[in-house]
Design a protein around this motif. Sequence first.
Motif, PDB file in Angstrom:
ATOM      1  N   ALA A 120       0.840  -1.197   0.000  1.00  0.00           N
ATOM      2  CA  ALA A 120       0.000   0.000   0.000  1.00  0.00           C
ATOM      3  C   ALA A 120       0.875   1.247   0.000  1.00  0.00           C
ATOM      4  CB  ALA A 120      -0.914  -0.010   1.215  1.00  0.00           C
ATOM      5  N   GLU A 121       0.450   2.271  -0.754  1.00  0.00           N
ATOM      6  CA  GLU A 121       1.191   3.527  -0.833  1.00  0.00           C
ATOM      7  C   GLU A 121       0.226   4.704  -0.739  1.00  0.00           C
ATOM      8  OE1 GLU A 121       3.330   3.504  -4.481  1.00  0.00           O
ATOM      9  OE2 GLU A 121       4.841   2.071  -3.798  1.00  0.00           O
ATOM     10  N   ASN A 122       0.639   5.727   0.007  1.00  0.00           N
ATOM     11  CA  ASN A 122      -0.116   6.984   0.098  1.00  0.00           C
ATOM     12  C   ASN A 122      -1.587   6.769   0.447  1.00  0.00           C
ATOM     13  OD1 ASN A 122       2.232   8.434  -0.710  1.00  0.00           O
ATOM     14  ND2 ASN A 122       1.774   7.947  -2.857  1.00  0.00           N
ATOM     15  N   GLY A 123      -1.817   5.866   1.348  1.00  0.00           N
ATOM     16  CA  GLY A 123      -3.179   5.610   1.790  1.00  0.00           C
ATOM     17  C   GLY A 123      -3.991   4.715   0.871  1.00  0.00           C
ATOM     18  N   GLY A 124      -3.378   4.236  -0.215  1.00  0.00           N
ATOM     19  CA  GLY A 124      -4.080   3.357  -1.140  1.00  0.00           C
ATOM     20  C   GLY A 124      -4.092   1.922  -0.658  1.00  0.00           C
ATOM     21  N   PRO A 125      -4.790   1.038  -1.371  1.00  0.00           N
ATOM     22  CA  PRO A 125      -4.857  -0.366  -0.961  1.00  0.00           C
ATOM     23  C   PRO A 125      -3.605  -1.147  -1.343  1.00  0.00           C
ATOM     24  CG  PRO A 125      -6.062  -0.066  -2.993  1.00  0.00           C
ATOM     25  CD  PRO A 125      -5.614   1.308  -2.565  1.00  0.00           C
ATOM     26  N   ARG A 126      -3.379  -2.242  -0.677  1.00  0.00           N
ATOM     27  CA  ARG A 126      -2.359  -3.211  -1.090  1.00  0.00           C
ATOM     28  C   ARG A 126      -2.843  -3.854  -2.384  1.00  0.00           C
ATOM     29  NH1 ARG A 126      -1.749  -8.771   0.291  1.00  0.00           N
ATOM     30  NH2 ARG A 126       0.431  -9.463   0.341  1.00  0.00           N
ATOM     31  N   LYS A 127      -1.945  -4.049  -3.367  1.00  0.00           N
ATOM     32  CA  LYS A 127      -2.358  -4.505  -4.692  1.00  0.00           C
ATOM     33  C   LYS A 127      -1.913  -5.937  -4.960  1.00  0.00           C
ATOM     34  CE  LYS A 127      -2.271   0.162  -6.622  1.00  0.00           C
ATOM     35  NZ  LYS A 127      -1.717   1.047  -7.677  1.00  0.00           N
ATOM     36  N   LEU A 128      -2.859  -6.737  -5.429  1.00  0.00           N
ATOM     37  CA  LEU A 128      -2.561  -8.109  -5.861  1.00  0.00           C
ATOM     38  C   LEU A 128      -2.254  -8.074  -7.353  1.00  0.00           C
ATOM     39  CD1 LEU A 128      -5.357 -10.076  -3.962  1.00  0.00           C
ATOM     40  CD2 LEU A 128      -3.049  -9.505  -3.200  1.00  0.00           C
ATOM     41  N   VAL A 129      -0.997  -8.275  -7.702  1.00  0.00           N
ATOM     42  CA  VAL A 129      -0.536  -8.174  -9.083  1.00  0.00           C
ATOM     43  C   VAL A 129      -0.691  -9.508  -9.818  1.00  0.00           C
ATOM     44  CG1 VAL A 129       1.451  -7.647 -10.562  1.00  0.00           C
ATOM     45  CG2 VAL A 129       1.069  -6.342  -8.462  1.00  0.00           C
ATOM     46  N   GLU A 130      -0.422 -10.612  -9.118  1.00  0.00           N
ATOM     47  CA  GLU A 130      -0.592 -11.937  -9.717  1.00  0.00           C
ATOM     48  C   GLU A 130      -1.001 -12.922  -8.637  1.00  0.00           C
ATOM     49  OE1 GLU A 130       1.933 -15.512 -11.934  1.00  0.00           O
ATOM     50  OE2 GLU A 130       2.752 -13.474 -11.902  1.00  0.00           O
ATOM     51  N   VAL A 131      -1.993 -13.743  -8.946  1.00  0.00           N
ATOM     52  CA  VAL A 131      -2.446 -14.764  -8.001  1.00  0.00           C
ATOM     53  C   VAL A 131      -2.573 -16.101  -8.720  1.00  0.00           C
ATOM     54  CG1 VAL A 131      -3.696 -13.072  -6.611  1.00  0.00           C
ATOM     55  CG2 VAL A 131      -4.906 -14.337  -8.404  1.00  0.00           C
ATOM     56  N   ASP A 132      -2.441 -17.163  -7.946  1.00  0.00           N
ATOM     57  CA  ASP A 132      -2.676 -18.522  -8.439  1.00  0.00           C
ATOM     58  C   ASP A 132      -4.095 -18.897  -8.021  1.00  0.00           C
ATOM     59  OD1 ASP A 132      -2.530 -21.125  -9.314  1.00  0.00           O
ATOM     60  OD2 ASP A 132      -1.265 -21.817  -7.654  1.00  0.00           O
ATOM     61  N   LEU A 133      -5.006 -18.925  -8.974  1.00  0.00           N
ATOM     62  CA  LEU A 133      -6.431 -19.138  -8.680  1.00  0.00           C
ATOM     63  C   LEU A 133      -6.708 -20.625  -8.468  1.00  0.00           C
ATOM     64  CD1 LEU A 133      -9.224 -17.751  -8.465  1.00  0.00           C
ATOM     65  CD2 LEU A 133      -9.507 -18.202 -10.911  1.00  0.00           C
ATOM     66  N   LEU A 134      -7.193 -20.964  -7.281  1.00  0.00           N
ATOM     67  CA  LEU A 134      -7.448 -22.354  -6.924  1.00  0.00           C
ATOM     68  C   LEU A 134      -8.923 -22.721  -6.985  1.00  0.00           C
ATOM     69  CD1 LEU A 134      -5.094 -22.558  -3.812  1.00  0.00           C
ATOM     70  CD2 LEU A 134      -4.567 -23.163  -6.188  1.00  0.00           C
ATOM     71  N   GLU A 135      -9.783 -21.796  -6.579  1.00  0.00           N
ATOM     72  CA  GLU A 135     -11.219 -22.096  -6.568  1.00  0.00           C
ATOM     73  C   GLU A 135     -12.013 -20.809  -6.523  1.00  0.00           C
ATOM     74  OE1 GLU A 135     -13.335 -21.587  -3.772  1.00  0.00           O
ATOM     75  OE2 GLU A 135     -11.896 -21.225  -2.177  1.00  0.00           O
ATOM     76  N   VAL A 136     -13.288 -20.919  -6.920  1.00  0.00           N
ATOM     77  CA  VAL A 136     -14.247 -19.825  -6.791  1.00  0.00           C
ATOM     78  C   VAL A 136     -15.474 -20.404  -6.093  1.00  0.00           C
ATOM     79  CG1 VAL A 136     -15.573 -18.034  -7.945  1.00  0.00           C
ATOM     80  CG2 VAL A 136     -13.409 -18.813  -8.957  1.00  0.00           C
ATOM     81  N   SER A 137     -15.803 -19.840  -4.930  1.00  0.00           N
ATOM     82  CA  SER A 137     -16.889 -20.372  -4.115  1.00  0.00           C
ATOM     83  C   SER A 137     -18.122 -19.479  -4.155  1.00  0.00           C
ATOM     84  CB  SER A 137     -16.450 -20.483  -2.645  1.00  0.00           C
ATOM     85  OG  SER A 137     -15.575 -21.561  -2.438  1.00  0.00           O
ATOM     86  N   ILE A 138     -19.263 -20.092  -3.928  1.00  0.00           N
ATOM     87  CA  ILE A 138     -20.480 -19.352  -3.615  1.00  0.00           C
ATOM     88  C   ILE A 138     -20.544 -19.262  -2.097  1.00  0.00           C
ATOM     89  CG2 ILE A 138     -22.989 -19.352  -3.732  1.00  0.00           C
ATOM     90  CD1 ILE A 138     -22.763 -20.814  -6.390  1.00  0.00           C
ATOM     91  N   VAL A 139     -20.675 -18.027  -1.573  1.00  0.00           N
ATOM     92  CA  VAL A 139     -20.577 -17.813  -0.134  1.00  0.00           C
ATOM     93  C   VAL A 139     -21.694 -16.904   0.368  1.00  0.00           C
ATOM     94  CG1 VAL A 139     -18.062 -18.107  -0.153  1.00  0.00           C
ATOM     95  CG2 VAL A 139     -19.045 -15.816  -0.427  1.00  0.00           C
ATOM     96  N   SER A 140     -21.807 -16.839   1.684  1.00  0.00           N
ATOM     97  CA  SER A 140     -22.845 -16.007   2.312  1.00  0.00           C
ATOM     98  C   SER A 140     -22.415 -14.562   2.472  1.00  0.00           C
ATOM     99  CB  SER A 140     -23.211 -16.571   3.691  1.00  0.00           C
ATOM    100  OG  SER A 140     -23.680 -17.899   3.587  1.00  0.00           O
ATOM    101  N   PHE A 141     -21.122 -14.346   2.824  1.00  0.00           N
ATOM    102  CA  PHE A 141     -20.660 -13.008   3.156  1.00  0.00           C
ATOM    103  C   PHE A 141     -19.514 -12.584   2.256  1.00  0.00           C
ATOM    104  CE2 PHE A 141     -22.354 -14.805   7.107  1.00  0.00           C
ATOM    105  CZ  PHE A 141     -23.344 -13.869   7.385  1.00  0.00           C
ATOM    106  N   PRO A 142     -19.772 -11.671   1.311  1.00  0.00           N
ATOM    107  CA  PRO A 142     -18.705 -11.185   0.432  1.00  0.00           C
ATOM    108  C   PRO A 142     -17.894 -10.080   1.099  1.00  0.00           C
ATOM    109  CG  PRO A 142     -20.752 -10.149  -0.171  1.00  0.00           C
ATOM    110  CD  PRO A 142     -21.080 -11.121   0.939  1.00  0.00           C
ATOM    111  N   ALA A 143     -16.662  -9.880   0.593  1.00  0.00           N
ATOM    112  CA  ALA A 143     -15.815  -8.801   1.097  1.00  0.00           C
ATOM    113  C   ALA A 143     -15.940  -7.550   0.241  1.00  0.00           C
ATOM    114  CB  ALA A 143     -14.355  -9.254   1.139  1.00  0.00           C
ATOM    115  N   ASN A 144     -16.440  -7.702  -0.968  1.00  0.00           N
ATOM    116  CA  ASN A 144     -16.518  -6.565  -1.888  1.00  0.00           C
ATOM    117  C   ASN A 144     -17.903  -6.527  -2.509  1.00  0.00           C
ATOM    118  OD1 ASN A 144     -16.357  -5.104  -4.491  1.00  0.00           O
ATOM    119  ND2 ASN A 144     -14.185  -4.965  -3.992  1.00  0.00           N
ATOM    120  N   ARG A 145     -18.535  -5.357  -2.551  1.00  0.00           N
ATOM    121  CA  ARG A 145     -19.920  -5.243  -3.001  1.00  0.00           C
ATOM    122  C   ARG A 145     -20.047  -4.742  -4.428  1.00  0.00           C
ATOM    123  NH1 ARG A 145     -23.613  -6.007   0.821  1.00  0.00           N
ATOM    124  NH2 ARG A 145     -22.904  -6.149   2.964  1.00  0.00           N
ATOM    125  N   ARG A 146     -18.964  -4.781  -5.204  1.00  0.00           N
ATOM    126  CA  ARG A 146     -19.023  -4.235  -6.543  1.00  0.00           C
ATOM    127  C   ARG A 146     -19.143  -5.312  -7.629  1.00  0.00           C
ATOM    128  NH1 ARG A 146     -16.659   0.763  -7.293  1.00  0.00           N
ATOM    129  NH2 ARG A 146     -17.009   0.428  -9.514  1.00  0.00           N
TER     130      ARG A 146
END
Length: 224
Positions: A120-146
């Motif tokens: 994170a820089e200058n009050g901005g968020p920490r950035k995920l530049v590359e990830v190893d995608l393992l799964e995508v779940s259907i869940v009850s509580f999301p972290a992001n509403r967009r």
Amino acid sequence: MKTKGFELQVKDLSEEGIFEGYGSVFGVRDSYNESVEPGAFVASLAKHRREGTMPLMLWQHDPWTPIGVWEELAEDGKGLWVKGLLLSGVQKSDEVRIMLKNKAIRGLSIGYREVDTKPAENGGPRKLVEVDLLEVSIVSFPANRRANVETVKSERMDEFARRLRDGDPMPIKDFEDILREAGVPKSMAVAIASHGYAKAIRSESEGEKANDQALRFLQMLKTD
């Protein structure tokens, strides 16, 4: 493995359990003060293609509860687009389908390993530049509403197109229902189905031309 969730808003769900949407949206700060960068999934998706695999579709990130299969995943300008199939006959999958249909569940969440990040820089968020995608779940509580499911594929559209080509058009009411599922307002759907479509399927002399026009209109609805 880390997880990151997004809001899931289902407008409809096909009888076969097929739906489409976004497992991640780029550049949006979530509740963990992180954001996913464009290109974060490219290498992981390419690896899955090479190895003939797909990330798992799980319920609540539980590795013992797979509920379906992801048929397609791709990055676009918005984020990680996903198309999935809930497996009929699997008890939890059938339960999830009912909950999705009634909008009792609101979230998608990705499970991944971090490969490359930026602090994170200058009050901005920490950035995920590359990830190893393992799964995508259907869940009850999301972290992001967009992120949300913007379109849900209805197999009735494909059936409608096939029957037009075969000269066996659907009943007027069924066509009206398909238009409503595609997002056409009720009054407009009724007008299109009861006037234009009804006239087209009654007219033998203009039937082929009308079918072509209906097919083009249907294709427009599916691609918008």
